[in-house]
Scaffold this motif. Structure first.
Motif, mmCIF file in Angstrom:
data_model
loop_
_atom_site.group_PDB
_atom_site.id
_atom_site.type_symbol
_atom_site.label_atom_id
_atom_site.label_comp_id
_atom_site.label_asym_id
_atom_site.label_seq_id
_atom_site.Cartn_x
_atom_site.Cartn_y
_atom_site.Cartn_z
ATOM 1 N N ARG A 1 -6.134 -22.233 2.694
ATOM 2 C CA ARG A 1 -5.488 -22.868 1.551
ATOM 3 C C ARG A 1 -4.541 -21.899 0.862
ATOM 4 N N ASP A 2 -4.978 -20.649 0.718
ATOM 5 C CA ASP A 2 -4.151 -19.670 0.011
ATOM 6 C C ASP A 2 -3.109 -19.027 0.924
ATOM 7 N N ARG B 1 -11.153 -8.297 0.794
ATOM 8 C CA ARG B 1 -11.062 -8.977 -0.503
ATOM 9 C C ARG B 1 -9.971 -8.364 -1.377
ATOM 10 N N TRP C 1 -6.960 -7.737 -3.534
ATOM 11 C CA TRP C 1 -6.172 -8.804 -4.171
ATOM 12 C C TRP C 1 -4.730 -8.855 -3.693
ATOM 13 N N TYR C 2 -4.259 -7.804 -3.117
ATOM 14 C CA TYR C 2 -2.920 -7.887 -2.535
ATOM 15 C C TYR C 2 -2.973 -8.657 -1.219
ATOM 16 N N ASP D 1 -0.115 -13.505 -2.945
ATOM 17 C CA ASP D 1 1.111 -13.748 -2.178
ATOM 18 C C ASP D 1 1.961 -12.471 -2.114
ATOM 19 N N PHE D 2 1.376 -11.497 -1.440
ATOM 20 C CA PHE D 2 2.064 -10.228 -1.198
ATOM 21 C C PHE D 2 2.162 -10.061 0.320
ATOM 22 N N PHE E 1 0.327 -2.569 -0.788
ATOM 23 C CA PHE E 1 0.662 -2.529 -2.213
ATOM 24 C C PHE E 1 -0.373 -1.758 -3.038
ATOM 25 N N ALA E 2 -1.579 -1.647 -2.483
ATOM 26 C CA ALA E 2 -2.644 -1.006 -3.250
ATOM 27 C C ALA E 2 -2.442 0.505 -3.362
ATOM 28 N N ALA F 1 0.080 2.297 -4.179
ATOM 29 C CA ALA F 1 0.736 2.684 -5.437
ATOM 30 C C ALA F 1 0.443 1.693 -6.550
ATOM 31 N N GLY F 2 -0.495 0.777 -6.313
ATOM 32 C CA GLY F 2 -0.707 -0.297 -7.277
ATOM 33 C C GLY F 2 -2.056 -0.226 -7.959
ATOM 34 N N GLN F 3 -2.648 -1.398 -8.128
ATOM 35 C CA GLN F 3 -3.917 -1.508 -8.849
ATOM 36 C C GLN F 3 -5.052 -1.292 -7.857
#
Lengths: 336, 786
Positions: free
Chosen positions: A39-40, A123, A125-126, A130-131, A142-143, A145-147
């Motif tokens: 779905r996602d 799991r 979140w990136y 929608d990354f 993305f993780a 340099a990200g959250q």
């Protein structure tokens, strides 16, 4: 929105692996995460092949001594709740029962399967959002340099997710092997060799080929004087993944309740969750434990060794003291 | 007496005197129904699933709407191509900003005018286009088939990055939303000079996202010129007014129905863009349209409690007298909100006696979803800072935290013009009675004695206090109570019941006056076609606003019945007493008439009482007060915190329904545990600016296992006849205001680590404990001795 797919409910394993071999086919067992991912648009599937009707994958069987010294075989479709509640698992393989009991929530434990738990998708979140991340065929993680507060301190490379399973580290600590069926053959391998680090392939989590199905998880008969445990630390009391977790499996010298032989640890397995893209074996901690009595000094030294080589990101440095505290606490509980 | 009457009326319950027409009612004194435990009047409907919530509505020929949302925090739409979407099966309409009828103005809460579909998108989740299709799946597919060319623009996604040089501007001329909001009384410099101890510390609360169980949305249906909207809302009447305004319709042509709503904590006070989009799609297709947002959409664009940064400097004398308080704060309500720091300083200004107070609040724009009020806007954040600082002061001067607070109880509202006295200041009783109920002294003695233990599981007790700026309620409210010829009663009111028990409370008010069984009262509510204006259920003011009007309506029914009975019995009206099932002469007990036998009622078939909410007393402040106490256990190896028990002591005036009162306390504490321990919006700061935790898996609201089973609700009931004719003040928000601060204070008591930022998770506490162990220091952060 979910793209169209065809659905096949397999009536036999052979039928399932035959269809799984088709391009873009995906396996459905408990289904607690698959539909959400579709779905996602985390990934797509042209065909969903369900093995949910294959009752031969449901049971827990005792393996006779004649086969590799005996043990327990857990079908891939055994639910997490069944694993948590099974008397043989609770008594002989405490770490696994404890791990299963802290998975997700009661609903998900009733529906989710052990095989599915071991083959979970990340799991991060990136990855889930929608990354266009590396693991989904994009260019970047993305993780990095990200959250990244929930990301790895070991084994990261171009992708820094943590493997979400609680059962996997417990099973690795207990020396489990995993039985796999494909169109060509049956194979089995130690669960510790089942997982793939991002440096080897950042788009896959396991060595499972597209047409392969995990059919059974085999546990060796526990040796005498073995104690095992699993605990994870999480933000909330249910439906949450490990910030860090530890599975312990310690074999002490001596027999029965007699701690002759000095109660020394003969063999130690310390396997961590929430800190690496695979169940992470803390070998330096194991080395410190083996041959020693489990006293406060040993526990403390092993806890410090458990984080040796940690490579922290901008927001997950807390995992080092947290892991040390957890490993120390769990070791001392087993000493108790 | 008829059989029917026996069904409806309570037996042998004394009823209040009926005032003569035109006279104000006396305060109730002791009540017989009000204040008792009472099962919710709609419990069966809610539990069994027969209650029809707006999201349950299915109409013949109904279509499903979906909204395409901007995936970037800041972008300009260069081009939209809807041709592929329009050709998909089941699609009946695709509308964008270029659709003539969809070129509507929209005002966010800060008053800034944009368009329903604005080409300049200033937050992720802003509406870009919408479709209506025959199934929700077709609608979602059609959304994905719309091709949008975005020009991505620089963005800023944290208020700490937004007011530095070169930060991308959300609006011209920059990211400061107006001048700083300043307040001053007395002279803080003098106050600090007079203090024996002056402390300063900084605090931060993370943003919380609105996530009520029923998602935001509505069903819109046109019948000629009349528009009917079933909306999940806290205020049907305000939705009616605003929708009529946006669409240029007479108010009377818009009917909004929201008699069941699956939760609302301030994010459903008015219509959303989704309301207008549904109405537009319904007009465009000439079919009813259902548009409920996905959970991800609600997390992106249905509001939040802003993150706040606060620095407090405070001065206190050795005897505990506060001499000065200074607060500087900042926050952002996102791309369109004037309320990033709204009411953040209220507690600093009003909770404690203090002659010298200065506050300065800076409101900042960000490329993030607009804030909406959330349960006690500004107050839990302000309490997080102030109530920790009060504890820090108490430790610095060696006085118990409860005693320090008791030293500074106000009797007047210092933050209000003219310093009006409170009708009742229950703060003292909240503190003393709450402390007694909790066993405060014993708990603090235990934790102090255990401080030298070597064990890693440390218990601590903490508390915090609060007040709430609103909670007085007020006019207008118009209520209709109708008594039928068979003795049955209906209650007609405009207010929504958010799940708080409003319907139950109001039924109990009718029951108190008329002597009927509250369970037998038929209730019509939150439907603008059949009920009358009241403000949305928010601000903890539904009970104090509407309950007096309900009482008034019930009294007016009694007055009419008494007049009719006086005619039947040929006695003076003043001689008659209303006893519920019958009306009896006080002088001659033989002169009596059953309600259902009253001639006027039999001829007219019904008697209608219309009640109004009168004005509040002038020159007084009416505010609820609160003190909460909790005990925690901290695992100093891992930073895990278990909340073991809570006591909530609340002065909200009269307890109307003990069951729903206690449930509010449990719910407020649960939500406060969310702020204090689990919840935080995480934006991808400095990278994509997008929301990271956009599901209930990643945005962590507390579970049953995070909330202690041991919560005691201790009502502090002090007669407050001046507050309104029922004596009840607001409750729904005060119950969550002190919670997070009380937990932080308990954690400090347990392990000596002052956690100044929410949420207190092992992520944060394991690091702080490790740092504290490394520095080997447990002393308070006392910066300056005056």
């Amino acid at each position: 929105m979910t793209a169209n797919f065809s659905y096949l409910k397999a009536e036999s394993l052979d039928e399932a692996v035959r269809h799984l071999g088709e391009n873009g086919a995906r396996l459905h067992a408990g289904g607690t995460d698959l539909l959400g991912c579709l779905r996602d648009d985390v990934f797509r599937s042209a065909k969903v092949v369900s093995i949910s009707g294959l009752d031969r994958l449901r049971g827990i069987r005792e393996i006779g001594r004649s086969q590799r010294g005996g043990g327990l075989g857990i079908g891939a479709l055994v639910t997490i709740a069944e694993v948590a509640e099974d008397r043989r698992i609770r008594e002989g393989y405490t770490a696994l029962a404890q791990a299963a009991s802290v998975v997700a929530s009661p609903q998900l434990r009733n529906q989710g399967t052990l095989g599915g738990n071991l083959c979970q998708k990340p799991r991060c979140w990136y990855y889930r959002g929608d990354f266009a991340c590396l693991r989904k065929g994009g260019d970047d993680c993305f993780a990095v340099a990200g959250q990244n507060q929930y990301h790895c301190i070991f084994g990261g490379d171009a992708c820094v997710y943590v493997h979400p399973s609680d059962c996997a580290p417990a099973l690795v600590a207990l020396g489990a092997t995993v039985g796999i069926k494909s169109r060509r053959d049956d194979r089995s391998l130690p669960l510790s060799e089942f997982y793939i680090l991002p440096e080897d392939d950042p788009t896959r989590e396991t060595t499972l080929r597209p047409d392969e199905i995990v059919t059974e998880i085999m546990l060796p008969k526990p040796s005498a004087n073995t104690r095992s445990s699993y605990r994870k630390v999480r933000v909330r009391g249910a439906w949450d993944f490990a910030l860090v977790g530890v599975a312990l499996n310690l074999t002490f010298a001596g027999s029965g309740s007699d701690s002759g032989g000095g109660g020394k640890i003969e063999r130690a397995r310390v396997v961590l969750s929430g800190v690496a893209p695979v169940p992470w074996q803390a070998r330096e901690a194991e080395q410190i434990l083996e041959g020693k009595r489990l006293d406060t000094a040993t526990a403390s030294a092993a806890a410090r060794a458990a984080t040796a080589g940690a490579d922290v990101l901008a927001h997950n440095g807390y995992k080092v003291p947290l892991l040390q505290g957890l490993v120390e606490e769990e070791l001392l509980k087993l000493a108790g | 007496m008829s059989d029917e009457q026996g069904l409806y009326y309570q037996q042998g319950v004394p009823l209040p005197e009926t005032p003569a027409p035109g006279d104000p009612p006396q305060p109730w004194g002791k009540t017989n129904v009000v204040g008792q435990k009472q099962r919710r009047v709609d419990a069966y409907e809610r539990v069994s699933g027969t209650a029809v919530y707006p999201s349950d509505i299915v109409l013949p020929r109904m279509l499903y709407g979906a909204v395409l949302r901007c995936p970037y925090p800041h972008a300009r739409i260069a081009k939209i191509d809807t041709s592929a979407a329009e050709k998909l099966p089941g699609v009946h309409a695709v509308i964008t900003g270029q659709t003539a009828a969809a070129d509507l103005d929209w005002r966010y809460r800060d008053g800034r005018q944009t368009k329903i579909f604005d080409p300049h998108c200033r937050f992720e989740g802003e509406a870009v286009a919408a479709v209506a299709a025959e199934s929700p799946y077709q609608a979602r597919s059609a959304i994905q088939a719309i091709a949008v060319t975005y020009e991505q623009l620089p963005f800023v996604s944290d208020e700490r990055d937004a007011v530095v040089d070169g930060a991308p501007a959300v609006h011209d001329p920059g990211n400061l939303a107006g001048e700083p909001e300043k307040y001053e009384r007395g002279d803080v410099a003098d106050g600090f000079a007079a203090a024996d101890v002056v402390l300063e510390n900084s605090y931060r609360t993370e943003a919380e996202l609105h996530t009520p169980l029923e998602r935001h949305g509505c069903v819109a249906s046109w019948d000629g010129r009349d528009l009917t909207i079933w909306e999940s809302t806290q205020g049907a009447h305000v939705v009616q007014l605003q929708v009529a305004g946006y669409l240029g319709l007479p108010t009377s042509r818009v009917r909004v129905i929201g008699n069941y709503v699956g939760g609302g904590f301030g994010s459903k006070l008015g219509p959303g863009k989704y309301t207008l989009i549904a109405a537009l799609l319904a007009a465009h297709t000439a079919r009813p349209v259902k548009l409920f947002l996905s959970r991800e959409e609600t997390l992106l664009c249905c509001g939040n409690r802003p993150a706040n940064n606060m620095t407090i400097k405070a001065g206190v004398k050795r005897d505990g007298t506060l001499t000065a308080l200074e607060l500087t704060g900042s926050g952002s309500g996102g791309a369109y909100s004037g309320r990033g720091v709204g009411l953040l300083d209220w507690l600093v200004k009003d909770l404690y006696n203090c002659p010298n107070v200065r506050t300065e609040l800076v409101n900042i724009y960000l490329h993030a979803g607009p804030a909406r009020p959330m349960r006690g806007p500004g107050h839990p954040q302000g309490a997080w800072a102030l109530e920790q600082m009060i504890d820090e002061l108490a430790e610095a001067i060696g006085i118990d935290p409860v005693q320090l607070r008791l030293k500074n109880i106000p009797t007047v509202s210092q933050a209000r013009d003219g310093n009006p006295p409170y009708t009742v200041t229950g703060l003292k009783e909240c503190l003393t009675d709450g402390a007694n109920e909790f066993g405060w002294t014993e708990a603090r003695t235990r934790s102090a004695a255990a401080r030298t233990d070597t064990g890693h599981l440390k218990r601590g007790a903490g508390m915090a206090a609060g007040t709430w700026v609103a909670g007085a309620g007020g006019p207008p409210s118009t209520i209709v109570v109708k008594l039928m010829r068979d003795g049955s009663v209906s209650l007609n009111m405009g207010a929504a019941d958010l799940g708080t028990g409003t319907k139950t409370v109001m039924a109990m008010v009718v029951a108190e006056e008329l002597g009927v069984d509250p369970d037998q009262i038929q209730i019509e509510n939150a439907d603008t076609g059949t009920t009358h204006f009241t403000y949305p259920s928010g601000g903890s003011k539904t009970v104090p606003s509407d309950a007096p009007a309900v009482r008034d309506a019930a009294i007016k029914v009694k007055q009419q019945l008494l007049a009719m009975a006086a005619e039947d019995l040929a006695v003076d009206e003043a001689d008659l007493r209303y006893l519920g099932q019958e009306i009896v002469s006080q002088r001659d007990a033989d002169k009596r008439v059953a309600i259902t036998d009253i001639g006027g009622l039999r001829r007219r078939f019904s008697v209608v009482g219309v009640g109004y909410r009168g004005p509040n007393i002038e020159g007084k402040a009416i505010c609820p007060f609160a003190a909460q106490f909790c005990e925690v256990e901290v695992n100093t190896r891992t930073g895990e915190v278990k909340v073991l028990r809570f006591v909530g002591a609340h002065d909200s005036g009269r307890v109307m329904c003990r069951t729903t009162y206690d449930n509010q306390v449990y719910g407020g504490i649960t939500m406060g545990i969310g702020l204090g321990m689990t919840e935080a919006r995480i934006l991808d700061r400095g990278q994509t600016g997008k929301l990271c935790n956009r599901s209930w898996g990643d945005y962590k609201i507390p579970t049953a296992l995070d909330v202690p089973a041991d919560i005691t609700s201790l009502p502090i009931e002090i007669d407050d006849p001046q507050c309104n004719t029922t004596g009840a003040k607001g409750l729904g928000e005060p119950v969550t205001i002190p919670t997070a601060a009380a937990i932080a204070n308990a954690v400090y008591d347990a392990c000596g680590v002052r956690v100044t930022g929410t949420p207190i998770t092992p992520v944060q506490l394991s690091r702080l404990l490790a740092e504290a162990a490394a520095s080997g220091d447990r002393s308070p952060e006392q910066r300056q001795e005056g």
